[in-house]
Scaffold this active site. Structure first.
Site, PDB file in Angstrom:
ATOM      1  N   ASP A 146      10.100   3.468  -1.066  1.00  0.00           N
ATOM      2  CA  ASP A 146       9.008   4.262  -1.825  1.00  0.00           C
ATOM      3  C   ASP A 146       8.056   3.378  -2.472  1.00  0.00           C
ATOM      4  O   ASP A 146       6.958   3.992  -2.638  1.00  0.00           O
ATOM      5  CB  ASP A 146      10.081   4.921  -3.185  1.00  0.00           C
ATOM      6  CG  ASP A 146       9.116   5.444  -4.034  1.00  0.00           C
ATOM      7  OD1 ASP A 146       9.170   6.796  -4.000  1.00  0.00           O
ATOM      8  OD2 ASP A 146       8.747   5.139  -5.036  1.00  0.00           O
ATOM      9  N   VAL A 174       7.846   9.579  -4.692  1.00  0.00           N
ATOM     10  CA  VAL A 174       7.644   9.690  -3.205  1.00  0.00           C
ATOM     11  C   VAL A 174       8.855  10.115  -2.802  1.00  0.00           C
ATOM     12  O   VAL A 174       8.553  11.164  -2.019  1.00  0.00           O
ATOM     13  CB  VAL A 174       6.859   8.211  -2.508  1.00  0.00           C
ATOM     14  CG1 VAL A 174       6.658   9.073  -0.938  1.00  0.00           C
ATOM     15  CG2 VAL A 174       5.673   8.164  -3.092  1.00  0.00           C
ATOM     16  N   ASP A 175       9.966   9.549  -2.866  1.00  0.00           N
ATOM     17  CA  ASP A 175      11.074   9.996  -2.286  1.00  0.00           C
ATOM     18  C   ASP A 175      11.464  11.583  -2.921  1.00  0.00           C
ATOM     19  O   ASP A 175      11.900  12.247  -2.593  1.00  0.00           O
ATOM     20  CB  ASP A 175      12.256   9.125  -2.831  1.00  0.00           C
ATOM     21  CG  ASP A 175      12.439   7.838  -1.918  1.00  0.00           C
ATOM     22  OD1 ASP A 175      12.032   7.891  -0.585  1.00  0.00           O
ATOM     23  OD2 ASP A 175      12.774   6.873  -2.291  1.00  0.00           O
ATOM     24  N   VAL A 176      11.262  11.471  -4.297  1.00  0.00           N
ATOM     25  CA  VAL A 176      11.529  12.942  -5.189  1.00  0.00           C
ATOM     26  C   VAL A 176      10.639  13.940  -4.275  1.00  0.00           C
ATOM     27  O   VAL A 176      11.165  14.998  -3.962  1.00  0.00           O
ATOM     28  CB  VAL A 176      11.431  12.806  -6.515  1.00  0.00           C
ATOM     29  CG1 VAL A 176      11.447  14.203  -6.986  1.00  0.00           C
ATOM     30  CG2 VAL A 176      12.279  11.817  -7.032  1.00  0.00           C
ATOM     31  N   GLY A 179      11.944  14.868  -0.823  1.00  0.00           N
ATOM     32  CA  GLY A 179      12.925  15.615  -0.863  1.00  0.00           C
ATOM     33  C   GLY A 179      12.543  17.214  -1.244  1.00  0.00           C
ATOM     34  O   GLY A 179      13.118  18.087  -0.635  1.00  0.00           O
TER      35      GLY A 179
END
Length: 388
Positions: A146, A174-176, A179
């Site tokens: 991230d 960015v991960d969130v 997802g």
């Protein structure tokens, strides 16, 4: 047994993900009723040890990080380096509607578990691959974390003080976002598969998602051809829309139109600013940002933050305090929404967590399973699916 009242009851998800983007996506599928089978190596999802803090004994692998994105799943342990466990994974995939994985490109194919391998016997399978840079392109083999993607995407270039260094966002945003893109894409592809019998491979890249999340800022650059600068806690296109300091602390004011600006000036006792041509319209306020903010800031420092927030809200203008996490967790609005929940873990510890934020009028999400211990459901899952 699945809860048949939930919208994804009867959908089985084979989850080969770990860390954050993939587990967040599959957790939300589980919240909606999907049977999520989390496949872990004998060492487990590495976030199990990303602590402290832990709920209970650290040896149980229940770190707060792991707990945040792994409810409503059942954990099985498979060593995908071995032919026997690869065969088991293929048997589960044959009885699944969705597969989600986040190995490097080609990683699953090495185990005979790539999309082409699985669609040969399950053509309706929806298969999502989450990587740093996608399945093709010159960066496809780079590892993607991230912080690196916040830097490369341009997000850090617009985050931080105007005269300071670039900053990352305080969570792995960015991960969130990736997802969430994965979740919405999977639901669309699942509907298509249910109607046509045709599955597909979804290619999700953290870099792509991070750039897409720049929305209006990216649009500003594409339209103007100019690189945006950092504005700290200010807004590039709206003024005043930022943090101000009161007599005893800071708060945020977000003026969205000229009417709100006039109302703000009246309650602050600075009516002369309403008719000043430098500030009469938002484009003028943007052009004369420095002078206007200096005038407002001087007045805001004369009263406590709560007094300003109460008065500004009364005038119908968006504003709010800058809360700490303990403050917002105990906030009456959050309590009224029932967002903070608790239930026991299977190691005996009491688990407090943030629930699903979406209110369904007919099929509200249910936490059926707490985050599982490593391999807790291996025997149960294999027995249910008739796998030896």
């Amino acid at each position: 047994m699945p809860d048949q009242s939930l919208p994804l009851a009867g959908v089985r998800v084979l989850d080969f993900t770990r860390v954050l983007a993939g587990p967040l996506c599959t957790m939300l599928l589980g919240d909606m009723g999907a049977d999520v089978i989390k496949v872990e190596s004998p060492l487990g999802d590495e976030t199990r040890q990303w602590g402290p803090p832990y709920a209970g004994d650290p040896a149980d692998g229940m770190s707060a990080y792991y707990l945040s994105v792994n409810r409503n799943k059942r954990s099985i342990v498979l060593d995908l380096k071995g032919a026997h466990d690869q065969a088991i994974a293929r048997q589960i995939a044959a009885q699944s509607q969705i597969v989600v994985e986040n190995l490097k490109p080609g990683g699953m194919a090495k185990f005979g578990l790539g999309y082409d391998d699985l669609k040969a016997f399950n053509p309706a399978l929806v298969y999502a691959s989450i990587t740093g840079f996608g399945q093709f392109g010159p960066y496809r083999d780079r590892p993607g974390y991230d912080h690196v993607l916040q830097a490369m995407s341009g997000l850090m270039s617009i985050t931080g003080a105007t005269d300071g260094e670039p900053y990352k966002v305080g969570v792995a945003i960015v991960d969130v976002v990736t997802g969430l893109f994965a979740l919405s894409s999977l639901l669309a592809a699942l509907r298509h598969a249910e109607i046509t019998g045709q599955g597909q491979h979804l290619d999700l890249a953290l870099l792509d998602s991070a750039i897409a999340a720049l929305v209006n800022v990216a649009s500003n650059t594409l339209v103007s051809g100019q690189a945006p600068r950092r504005y700290g806690n200010e807004h590039p296109n709206i003024v005043p829309y930022q943090v101000f300091s009161a007599a005893d602390g800071d708060f945020v004011v977000a003026v969205g139109n000229d009417g709100q600006f006039a109302a703000l000036c009246r309650l602050m006792g600075v009516e002369h600013l309403i008719h000043d041509p430098r500030y009469a319209t938002n484009p003028a306020r943007v052009a004369h940002r420095t002078e206007l903010v200096a005038e407002l800031a001087e007045t805001f420092r004369t009263r406590p933050a709560k007094a300003w927030v109460d008065a500004i809200l009364e005038a119908g203008i968006p504003t709010g305090p800058i809360n700490s996490l303990p403050q917002i967790i105990g906030d009456p609005q959050v309590e009224a929404r029932g967002l903070m929940q608790e239930m026991p873990l299977d190691n005996g510890a009491l688990w407090r967590f943030v629930g699903n934020p979406v209110g369904f009028s007919e099929t509200p999400p249910v936490v059926r399973y707490p985050p599982p211990l490593l391999g807790q459901h291996t025997d149960e899952v294999l027995r249910e699916l008739g796998i030896e």
